[in-house]
Design an enzyme around this catalytic site. Structure first.
Site, PDB file in Angstrom:
ATOM      1  N   GLY A 171       0.834  -1.190   0.000  1.00 10.92           N
ATOM      2  CA  GLY A 171       0.000   0.000   0.000  1.00 10.92           C
ATOM      3  C   GLY A 171       0.872   1.245   0.000  1.00 10.92           C
ATOM      4  O   GLY A 171       2.042   1.194   0.406  1.00 10.92           O
TER       5      GLY A 171
ATOM      6  N   GLN B 219       3.012  10.075   1.152  1.00 10.81           N
ATOM      7  CA  GLN B 219       4.304   9.374   1.099  1.00 10.81           C
ATOM      8  C   GLN B 219       5.097   9.720  -0.155  1.00 10.81           C
ATOM      9  O   GLN B 219       6.291   9.410  -0.230  1.00 10.81           O
ATOM     10  CB  GLN B 219       4.099   7.855   1.170  1.00 10.81           C
ATOM     11  CG  GLN B 219       3.553   7.383   2.518  1.00 10.81           C
ATOM     12  CD  GLN B 219       3.444   5.875   2.564  1.00 10.81           C
ATOM     13  OE1 GLN B 219       2.451   5.315   2.126  1.00 10.81           O
ATOM     14  NE2 GLN B 219       4.470   5.213   3.074  1.00 10.81           N
TER      15      GLN B 219
ATOM     16  N   CYS C  72       6.208   0.074   7.039  1.00 12.36           N
ATOM     17  CA  CYS C  72       5.823   1.225   6.237  1.00 12.36           C
ATOM     18  C   CYS C  72       7.003   1.649   5.387  1.00 12.36           C
ATOM     19  O   CYS C  72       8.129   1.733   5.886  1.00 12.36           O
ATOM     20  CB  CYS C  72       5.398   2.370   7.154  1.00 12.36           C
ATOM     21  SG  CYS C  72       4.866   3.846   6.272  1.00 12.36           S
ATOM     22  N   LEU C  73       6.752   1.920   4.099  1.00 10.15           N
ATOM     23  CA  LEU C  73       7.830   2.337   3.199  1.00 10.15           C
ATOM     24  C   LEU C  73       8.467   3.649   3.660  1.00 10.15           C
ATOM     25  O   LEU C  73       9.597   3.952   3.290  1.00 10.15           O
ATOM     26  CB  LEU C  73       7.299   2.472   1.768  1.00 10.15           C
ATOM     27  CG  LEU C  73       6.898   1.150   1.079  1.00 10.15           C
ATOM     28  CD1 LEU C  73       6.193   1.428  -0.247  1.00 10.15           C
ATOM     29  CD2 LEU C  73       8.109   0.255   0.848  1.00 10.15           C
TER      30      LEU C  73
ATOM     31  N   HIS D 269      -4.222   1.254   7.571  1.00  9.98           N
ATOM     32  CA  HIS D 269      -2.883   1.852   7.601  1.00  9.98           C
ATOM     33  C   HIS D 269      -2.793   3.019   6.603  1.00  9.98           C
ATOM     34  O   HIS D 269      -2.306   4.107   6.944  1.00  9.98           O
ATOM     35  CB  HIS D 269      -1.855   0.756   7.272  1.00  9.98           C
ATOM     36  CG  HIS D 269      -0.432   1.208   7.210  1.00  9.98           C
ATOM     37  ND1 HIS D 269       0.537   0.745   8.083  1.00  9.98           N
ATOM     38  CD2 HIS D 269       0.209   2.066   6.371  1.00  9.98           C
ATOM     39  CE1 HIS D 269       1.692   1.321   7.781  1.00  9.98           C
ATOM     40  NE2 HIS D 269       1.527   2.119   6.739  1.00  9.98           N
ATOM     41  N   GLU D 270      -3.291   2.791   5.385  1.00 10.54           N
ATOM     42  CA  GLU D 270      -3.200   3.850   4.363  1.00 10.54           C
ATOM     43  C   GLU D 270      -4.113   5.026   4.688  1.00 10.54           C
ATOM     44  O   GLU D 270      -3.746   6.185   4.476  1.00 10.54           O
ATOM     45  CB  GLU D 270      -3.509   3.294   2.973  1.00 10.54           C
ATOM     46  CG  GLU D 270      -2.583   2.181   2.487  1.00 10.54           C
ATOM     47  CD  GLU D 270      -1.108   2.420   2.740  1.00 10.54           C
ATOM     48  OE1 GLU D 270      -0.669   3.584   2.704  1.00 10.54           O
ATOM     49  OE2 GLU D 270      -0.400   1.433   3.002  1.00 10.54           O
TER      50      GLU D 270
ATOM     51  N   HIS E  55      -2.549   7.339   7.082  1.00 13.28           N
ATOM     52  CA  HIS E  55      -1.600   8.259   6.441  1.00 13.28           C
ATOM     53  C   HIS E  55      -2.305   9.536   5.986  1.00 13.28           C
ATOM     54  O   HIS E  55      -1.736  10.625   6.034  1.00 13.28           O
ATOM     55  CB  HIS E  55      -0.971   7.615   5.196  1.00 13.28           C
ATOM     56  CG  HIS E  55       0.257   6.794   5.470  1.00 13.28           C
ATOM     57  ND1 HIS E  55       1.418   7.334   5.974  1.00 13.28           N
ATOM     58  CD2 HIS E  55       0.512   5.472   5.284  1.00 13.28           C
ATOM     59  CE1 HIS E  55       2.335   6.383   6.087  1.00 13.28           C
ATOM     60  NE2 HIS E  55       1.809   5.231   5.675  1.00 13.28           N
TER      61      HIS E  55
HETATM   62 NI    NI Z   1       2.746   3.388   5.559  1.00 14.24          NI
END
Ligand code: NI
Length: 158
Positions: free
Chosen positions: A46, A51, A88-89, A130-131, A134
């Site tokens: 995701g 991000q 998380c990226l 999670h997304e 963000h």
């Molecule tokens: Ni993330």
């Protein structure tokens, strides 16, 4: 399509609330394409617009059953709970257990501007939550119950 730079924790853009998308124009479609490519390149499941430095309510998800592009997503139903390990990226190398609903329903606009809804259970529910966090400037590490060390083959990034 192009791979975009992923903003890392410490950049305040990740802590800001994103704005609703008013018009799905060519720029938004290009952003969706780039976000998917960037997510796949990073082996993530995701990715949310902040991000890649864009404060808009957009996220892409693929937990292995196909790409979902979410514009102005809202969770309308939740059920149960689960505790799974997340990453998380934007926070490389950090993993931890987070409590999330077992099942969620999310309503959003697709790239054609149609209002659609998707149900997610298990990892898909985790990923949706999670997304969407963000988009409200919330990072998963703020919700971690217990940080964990993962072997390379276990890693999965959101
Ligand atoms: Ni993330």
């Amino acid at each position: 399509m192009a791979i975009r730079n992923i903003v890392k924790k410490g950049d305040e853009i990740l802590n800001k609330r994103c704005k609703e998308v008013k018009e799905i124009n060519r720029k938004i479609l290009e952003l969706l394409d780039d976000m998917a490519e960037t997510m796949y390149e990073g082996n993530g499941v995701g990715l949310a617009a902040p991000q890649v430095g864009i404060l808009k309510r957009i996220a892409v998800i693929d937990v292995g059953d196909g790409l979902i592009e979410l514009i102005n997503p809202v969770i309308t139903e939740t059920e149960g709970e689960q505790i799974e390990t997340e990453g998380c990226l934007s926070i490389p190398g950090v993993y931890g257990k987070v409590k999330r609903p077992q099942r969620v329903v999310v309503e959003y606009l697709n790239r054609a501007g149609e209002k659609v809804r998707t149900e997610g259970t298990g990892l898909k529910a985790v990923c949706i939550c999670h997304e969407l966090d963000h988009l409200d400037g919330v990072l998963f590490d703020e919700k971690v119950i217990e940080f964990v060390e993962l072997d390379n083959d276990e890693k999965e990034n959101e």
